[in-house]
Design a protein around this motif. Sequence first.
Motif, PDB file in Angstrom:
ATOM      1  N   MET A   1       0.844  -1.187   0.000  1.00  0.00           N
ATOM      2  CA  MET A   1       0.000   0.000   0.000  1.00  0.00           C
ATOM      3  C   MET A   1       0.885   1.244   0.000  1.00  0.00           C
ATOM      4  O   MET A   1       1.969   1.253   0.574  1.00  0.00           O
ATOM      5  CB  MET A   1      -0.919   0.000   1.222  1.00  0.00           C
ATOM      6  CG  MET A   1      -1.803  -1.235   1.335  1.00  0.00           C
ATOM      7  SD  MET A   1      -2.908  -1.204   2.754  1.00  0.00           S
ATOM      8  CE  MET A   1      -4.102   0.014   2.186  1.00  0.00           C
ATOM      9  N   ARG A   2       0.383   2.301  -0.636  1.00  0.00           N
ATOM     10  CA  ARG A   2       1.157   3.529  -0.758  1.00  0.00           C
ATOM     11  C   ARG A   2       0.405   4.682  -0.103  1.00  0.00           C
ATOM     12  O   ARG A   2      -0.739   4.975  -0.450  1.00  0.00           O
ATOM     13  CB  ARG A   2       1.408   3.851  -2.230  1.00  0.00           C
ATOM     14  CG  ARG A   2       2.159   5.163  -2.466  1.00  0.00           C
ATOM     15  CD  ARG A   2       2.201   5.494  -3.948  1.00  0.00           C
ATOM     16  NE  ARG A   2       2.881   4.445  -4.677  1.00  0.00           N
ATOM     17  CZ  ARG A   2       4.200   4.386  -4.828  1.00  0.00           C
ATOM     18  NH1 ARG A   2       4.962   5.330  -4.304  1.00  0.00           N
ATOM     19  NH2 ARG A   2       4.757   3.412  -5.504  1.00  0.00           N
ATOM     20  N   ALA A   3       1.056   5.348   0.836  1.00  0.00           N
ATOM     21  CA  ALA A   3       0.467   6.499   1.513  1.00  0.00           C
ATOM     22  C   ALA A   3       0.824   7.779   0.767  1.00  0.00           C
ATOM     23  O   ALA A   3       1.737   7.809  -0.063  1.00  0.00           O
ATOM     24  CB  ALA A   3       0.958   6.573   2.953  1.00  0.00           C
ATOM     25  N   THR A   4       0.118   8.856   1.075  1.00  0.00           N
ATOM     26  CA  THR A   4       0.404  10.133   0.432  1.00  0.00           C
ATOM     27  C   THR A   4       1.557  10.871   1.109  1.00  0.00           C
ATOM     28  O   THR A   4       2.122  11.802   0.532  1.00  0.00           O
ATOM     29  CB  THR A   4      -0.839  11.038   0.450  1.00  0.00           C
ATOM     30  OG1 THR A   4      -1.327  11.137   1.790  1.00  0.00           O
ATOM     31  CG2 THR A   4      -1.934  10.466  -0.422  1.00  0.00           C
ATOM     32  N   THR A   5       1.894  10.486   2.338  1.00  0.00           N
ATOM     33  CA  THR A   5       3.044  11.058   3.031  1.00  0.00           C
ATOM     34  C   THR A   5       3.962   9.923   3.474  1.00  0.00           C
ATOM     35  O   THR A   5       3.677   8.750   3.247  1.00  0.00           O
ATOM     36  CB  THR A   5       2.613  11.903   4.246  1.00  0.00           C
ATOM     37  OG1 THR A   5       1.825  11.087   5.126  1.00  0.00           O
ATOM     38  CG2 THR A   5       1.798  13.108   3.810  1.00  0.00           C
ATOM     39  N   ALA A   6       5.063  10.269   4.115  1.00  0.00           N
ATOM     40  CA  ALA A   6       6.091   9.283   4.430  1.00  0.00           C
ATOM     41  C   ALA A   6       5.592   8.236   5.418  1.00  0.00           C
ATOM     42  O   ALA A   6       4.954   8.552   6.419  1.00  0.00           O
ATOM     43  CB  ALA A   6       7.322   9.977   4.998  1.00  0.00           C
ATOM     44  N   VAL A   7       5.926   6.989   5.141  1.00  0.00           N
ATOM     45  CA  VAL A   7       5.707   5.900   6.090  1.00  0.00           C
ATOM     46  C   VAL A   7       6.900   5.802   7.039  1.00  0.00           C
ATOM     47  O   VAL A   7       6.739   5.568   8.236  1.00  0.00           O
ATOM     48  CB  VAL A   7       5.485   4.572   5.342  1.00  0.00           C
ATOM     49  CG1 VAL A   7       5.524   3.382   6.299  1.00  0.00           C
ATOM     50  CG2 VAL A   7       4.151   4.604   4.592  1.00  0.00           C
ATOM     51  N   ALA A   8       8.112   5.999   6.508  1.00  0.00           N
ATOM     52  CA  ALA A   8       9.314   5.955   7.347  1.00  0.00           C
ATOM     53  C   ALA A   8      10.435   6.730   6.661  1.00  0.00           C
ATOM     54  O   ALA A   8      10.471   6.840   5.430  1.00  0.00           O
ATOM     55  CB  ALA A   8       9.749   4.513   7.608  1.00  0.00           C
ATOM     56  N   ARG A   9      11.370   7.240   7.487  1.00  0.00           N
ATOM     57  CA  ARG A   9      12.484   8.045   6.972  1.00  0.00           C
ATOM     58  C   ARG A   9      13.729   7.765   7.808  1.00  0.00           C
ATOM     59  O   ARG A   9      13.652   7.618   9.027  1.00  0.00           O
ATOM     60  CB  ARG A   9      12.135   9.532   7.022  1.00  0.00           C
ATOM     61  CG  ARG A   9      13.227  10.485   6.525  1.00  0.00           C
ATOM     62  CD  ARG A   9      12.694  11.913   6.491  1.00  0.00           C
ATOM     63  NE  ARG A   9      13.682  12.876   6.025  1.00  0.00           N
ATOM     64  CZ  ARG A   9      14.411  13.653   6.824  1.00  0.00           C
ATOM     65  NH1 ARG A   9      14.247  13.583   8.146  1.00  0.00           N
ATOM     66  NH2 ARG A   9      15.288  14.496   6.319  1.00  0.00           N
ATOM     67  N   ASP A 107      13.690  10.622  -7.287  1.00  0.00           N
ATOM     68  CA  ASP A 107      12.514   9.758  -7.181  1.00  0.00           C
ATOM     69  C   ASP A 107      12.649   8.709  -8.267  1.00  0.00           C
ATOM     70  O   ASP A 107      12.693   9.049  -9.451  1.00  0.00           O
ATOM     71  CB  ASP A 107      11.219  10.551  -7.412  1.00  0.00           C
ATOM     72  CG  ASP A 107      10.814  11.352  -6.193  1.00  0.00           C
ATOM     73  OD1 ASP A 107      10.719  10.756  -5.115  1.00  0.00           O
ATOM     74  OD2 ASP A 107      10.605  12.571  -6.325  1.00  0.00           O
ATOM     75  N   GLY A 108      12.714   7.465  -7.881  1.00  0.00           N
ATOM     76  CA  GLY A 108      12.911   6.457  -8.908  1.00  0.00           C
ATOM     77  C   GLY A 108      12.176   5.176  -8.607  1.00  0.00           C
ATOM     78  O   GLY A 108      11.821   4.895  -7.460  1.00  0.00           O
ATOM     79  N   PRO A 109      11.952   4.366  -9.638  1.00  0.00           N
ATOM     80  CA  PRO A 109      11.317   3.068  -9.417  1.00  0.00           C
ATOM     81  C   PRO A 109      12.271   2.107  -8.725  1.00  0.00           C
ATOM     82  O   PRO A 109      13.495   2.270  -8.765  1.00  0.00           O
ATOM     83  CB  PRO A 109      10.989   2.602 -10.838  1.00  0.00           C
ATOM     84  CG  PRO A 109      12.036   3.257 -11.688  1.00  0.00           C
ATOM     85  CD  PRO A 109      12.298   4.590 -11.052  1.00  0.00           C
ATOM     86  N   GLY A 123       8.367   5.052  -7.722  1.00  0.00           N
ATOM     87  CA  GLY A 123       8.497   5.843  -6.506  1.00  0.00           C
ATOM     88  C   GLY A 123       8.613   5.023  -5.244  1.00  0.00           C
ATOM     89  O   GLY A 123       8.078   5.400  -4.199  1.00  0.00           O
ATOM     90  N   LEU A 124       9.333   3.908  -5.308  1.00  0.00           N
ATOM     91  CA  LEU A 124       9.459   3.051  -4.134  1.00  0.00           C
ATOM     92  C   LEU A 124      10.144   3.797  -2.990  1.00  0.00           C
ATOM     93  O   LEU A 124       9.765   3.660  -1.826  1.00  0.00           O
ATOM     94  CB  LEU A 124      10.249   1.796  -4.495  1.00  0.00           C
ATOM     95  CG  LEU A 124      10.287   0.674  -3.466  1.00  0.00           C
ATOM     96  CD1 LEU A 124       8.885   0.149  -3.182  1.00  0.00           C
ATOM     97  CD2 LEU A 124      11.190  -0.469  -3.948  1.00  0.00           C
ATOM     98  N   PHE A 125      11.151   4.600  -3.327  1.00  0.00           N
ATOM     99  CA  PHE A 125      11.845   5.431  -2.346  1.00  0.00           C
ATOM    100  C   PHE A 125      12.103   6.808  -2.946  1.00  0.00           C
ATOM    101  O   PHE A 125      12.167   6.965  -4.167  1.00  0.00           O
ATOM    102  CB  PHE A 125      13.197   4.817  -1.947  1.00  0.00           C
ATOM    103  CG  PHE A 125      13.089   3.633  -1.039  1.00  0.00           C
ATOM    104  CD1 PHE A 125      12.991   3.798   0.333  1.00  0.00           C
ATOM    105  CD2 PHE A 125      13.088   2.348  -1.558  1.00  0.00           C
ATOM    106  CE1 PHE A 125      12.889   2.702   1.173  1.00  0.00           C
ATOM    107  CE2 PHE A 125      12.988   1.245  -0.731  1.00  0.00           C
ATOM    108  CZ  PHE A 125      12.884   1.422   0.646  1.00  0.00           C
TER     109      PHE A 125
END
Length: 375
Positions: A1-9, A107-109, A123-125
């Motif tokens: 699942m992909r959120a609109t903001t950061a899940v972790a940094r 931003d890359g796959p 946009g994985l990371f």
Amino acid sequence: MRATTAVARWTWGRDLGGDSGAEAGVGPCLRKLFTAHEVLGRHRLMVGIPKVSVSVHEAGERNSYLFRGEIELRAVGSPLETAQEAAQRVHEAMSPGETGSVYAHIDGPGDVALGDAYRSEPGLFRLGGSALLGYVGVDLVTRTDFWLPYDLKGRPQPQVHAANAPRLSAALRDLAEALDSDTDPDDPTSFARPNETGAENFLGEDGNALDVWSSCELPARYDVFTHAPGFDRIGYRRTAEAEVTCVPIRSDDGTLFGHLWASEPENAASFEPEDIDDERTYHAGLLWLDRLRAAHDRGLSPAEALTELSVHRPDPDAGCADASGTHITVLRELRDQGTRPEYSGHEQGVGVAVGHEVMERDVVDGRGRDLTDRL
């Protein structure tokens, strides 16, 4: 699942050792960035030739840039060679002036492991780099949950976690070694708690993973349709107290995506999604918001924008307006018809927006010093 903001940094950083000037900003920033990119490439967490966005601030001028743009690389060599090529192109295009802070991001796959196969995930990371005031840093952000034992809805995903969490853990370890800096997990977000080897879900008192998708992601998504950017100062207002004129928006198979609405007296117009948890509905709504913003920027009133968009050509992603269903209603009643998110009070962390724009507003060095006012 992909959120609109950061899940972790996660972040890494060190002092530059007294270097100064343009080369001390652009060069070290890009060298660290491409060093980190090479590590992620070895683990297939970033693949392909990257496009690099670079911003070079003029020293002492918060809103003045010597360079701001995207660098498309022809090929990727060693981190040093790639950084030298990119830095040279930035320097050639820079305006005269003293270099202040430098920011860059990619931003890359990347590839997600699913069983014995890999799937490319856009946009994985997001990988970022910064250099300012004698300090150079790198940060890595993910908006996805492939690394967690439970997905963002709190459902177990043992196979996904087993296939991908060790890959992230190995990458974080290798990044610390390559960047000569300890991995520093950032603060908890609304979705997860990062640590030195990955990230973990939030658990409730019963030991079960929390459904942060419903409590955090869906309200954040819906907020876009009810509040205009810039504290409601950019574009039309996105809420109204009086009656509004609304037009149903349907997909090519007749599914109701939501309603486009406008209020001339209140200078307001927006899209009201039918089901914010549905991916097609959500992304269709964003496209209609873009069209409303374009109409506003061309000087159209809300009513004029609604009239123009009501006859917009059909689009497989955005759907099309069903002008025969145009009607007048109170916005509150329209919003009561669809599936709306409810805030649950989950506040384990704070949403971390993805992008170097946030870094530019809130910069802290490796020793915890707030450098924001010194850019």
